[in-house]
Design a protein around this motif. Structure first.
Motif, PDB file in Angstrom:
ATOM      1  N   ARG A 185      51.914 126.334 115.474  1.00 16.82           N
ATOM      2  CA  ARG A 185      52.951 127.450 114.450  1.00 16.82           C
ATOM      3  C   ARG A 185      52.050 127.863 112.540  1.00 16.82           C
ATOM      4  O   ARG A 185      51.579 128.393 112.477  1.00 16.82           O
ATOM      5  N   ASP A 186      51.377 126.400 112.484  1.00 14.45           N
ATOM      6  CA  ASP A 186      51.006 126.229 111.503  1.00 14.45           C
ATOM      7  C   ASP A 186      48.838 126.576 111.506  1.00 14.45           C
ATOM      8  O   ASP A 186      48.181 126.759 110.659  1.00 14.45           O
ATOM      9  N   THR A 187      48.663 126.421 112.693  1.00 20.06           N
ATOM     10  CA  THR A 187      47.180 126.782 113.344  1.00 20.06           C
ATOM     11  C   THR A 187      47.114 127.539 113.849  1.00 20.06           C
ATOM     12  O   THR A 187      45.900 128.261 114.051  1.00 20.06           O
ATOM     13  N   GLY A 188      48.048 128.786 114.463  1.00 18.13           N
ATOM     14  CA  GLY A 188      47.673 129.622 114.904  1.00 18.13           C
ATOM     15  C   GLY A 188      46.965 129.935 116.165  1.00 18.13           C
ATOM     16  O   GLY A 188      46.935 128.735 117.019  1.00 18.13           O
ATOM     17  N   PHE A 189      46.641 130.365 117.204  1.00 23.04           N
ATOM     18  CA  PHE A 189      45.869 130.436 118.590  1.00 23.04           C
ATOM     19  C   PHE A 189      44.150 130.311 118.239  1.00 23.04           C
ATOM     20  O   PHE A 189      43.769 130.986 117.193  1.00 23.04           O
ATOM     21  N   GLN A 190      43.720 129.673 119.229  1.00 30.71           N
ATOM     22  CA  GLN A 190      41.961 130.010 119.079  1.00 30.71           C
ATOM     23  C   GLN A 190      41.693 131.068 120.108  1.00 30.71           C
ATOM     24  O   GLN A 190      42.648 131.231 121.506  1.00 30.71           O
ATOM     25  N   VAL A 191      40.641 131.378 119.988  1.00 34.07           N
ATOM     26  CA  VAL A 191      39.800 132.388 120.617  1.00 34.07           C
ATOM     27  C   VAL A 191      38.452 132.117 121.201  1.00 34.07           C
ATOM     28  O   VAL A 191      37.851 131.971 120.561  1.00 34.07           O
ATOM     29  N   VAL A 192      38.726 131.729 122.795  1.00 32.33           N
ATOM     30  CA  VAL A 192      37.401 131.861 123.569  1.00 32.33           C
ATOM     31  C   VAL A 192      36.612 133.410 123.460  1.00 32.33           C
ATOM     32  O   VAL A 192      36.789 134.427 124.268  1.00 32.33           O
ATOM     33  N   GLN A 193      35.040 133.148 123.335  1.00 28.56           N
ATOM     34  CA  GLN A 193      34.594 134.169 123.350  1.00 28.56           C
ATOM     35  C   GLN A 193      33.462 134.626 123.944  1.00 28.56           C
ATOM     36  O   GLN A 193      32.912 133.447 123.973  1.00 28.56           O
ATOM     37  N   GLY A 194      32.887 135.528 125.331  1.00 30.52           N
ATOM     38  CA  GLY A 194      31.484 135.509 125.832  1.00 30.52           C
ATOM     39  C   GLY A 194      31.363 136.668 126.087  1.00 30.52           C
ATOM     40  O   GLY A 194      32.018 137.773 126.019  1.00 30.52           O
ATOM     41  N   ALA A 195      30.834 136.730 127.456  1.00 30.97           N
ATOM     42  CA  ALA A 195      30.768 137.572 128.506  1.00 30.97           C
ATOM     43  C   ALA A 195      30.574 137.575 129.370  1.00 30.97           C
ATOM     44  O   ALA A 195      30.805 136.491 130.296  1.00 30.97           O
ATOM     45  N   ASN A 196      30.863 138.668 130.766  1.00 29.61           N
ATOM     46  CA  ASN A 196      30.858 138.106 131.848  1.00 29.61           C
ATOM     47  C   ASN A 196      29.729 138.722 132.311  1.00 29.61           C
ATOM     48  O   ASN A 196      28.726 138.419 132.025  1.00 29.61           O
ATOM     49  N   ALA A 197      29.429 137.289 133.907  1.00 28.62           N
ATOM     50  CA  ALA A 197      28.517 137.523 133.953  1.00 28.62           C
ATOM     51  C   ALA A 197      28.153 138.059 134.694  1.00 28.62           C
ATOM     52  O   ALA A 197      28.270 139.494 135.311  1.00 28.62           O
ATOM     53  N   VAL A 198      26.038 138.380 134.536  1.00 31.37           N
ATOM     54  CA  VAL A 198      25.098 139.769 134.818  1.00 31.37           C
ATOM     55  C   VAL A 198      25.378 139.402 136.176  1.00 31.37           C
ATOM     56  O   VAL A 198      25.102 138.181 137.072  1.00 31.37           O
ATOM     57  N   PRO A 199      25.590 140.738 137.531  1.00 36.84           N
ATOM     58  CA  PRO A 199      25.990 140.669 138.776  1.00 36.84           C
ATOM     59  C   PRO A 199      24.674 140.913 139.551  1.00 36.84           C
ATOM     60  O   PRO A 199      23.722 141.182 139.256  1.00 36.84           O
TER      61      PRO A 199
END
Length: 111
Positions: free
Chosen positions: A97-111
């Motif tokens: 409640r006091d710190t909220g959510f973390q979000v991880v950000q990135g990209a899909n692997a290149v096929p």
């Protein structure tokens, strides 16, 4: 309730997962309950940014389980239990409640 904006992947291919709970961590890996904010997110996606942290991470998504079934992708607003492996798993934390959510950000692997 926090407005996270669009749930579609932006033109640059960025994908995002919101961390709800870190279930278990081990050497170089973590099982995490997440919600997809931007995607779809596919297996082998790489994550290099963690909200609220300047620490470097280099995580790879190696497993997704949604409602007890292994999944090859996670679509926006869906939740799943995922396995993230690599450098920086020790920096992941459950939401509070006091710190909220973390979000991880990135990209899909290149096929």
């Amino acid at each position: 309730m926090v407005d996270h904006g669009t749930t579609e992947a932006p033109g640059d291919g960025t994908v995002e997962l919101e961390i709800h709970e870190v279930i278990e961590t081990g050497p170089g890996q973590a099982s995490v309950a997440v919600r997809c904010l931007r995607g779809p997110v596919f297996l082998d996606a790489g994550f290099t940014q963690l909200s609220g942290s300047a620490r470097a991470i280099d995580l790879k998504l190696t497993r997704m389980v949604e409602y007890g079934r292994e999944m090859p992708q996670l679509d926006p607003v869906h939740t799943a239990l995922v396995t993230l492996r690599g450098e920086g798993v020790q920096h992941l934390r459950s939401s509070a409640r006091d710190t909220g959510f973390q979000v991880v950000q990135g990209a899909n692997a290149v096929p």
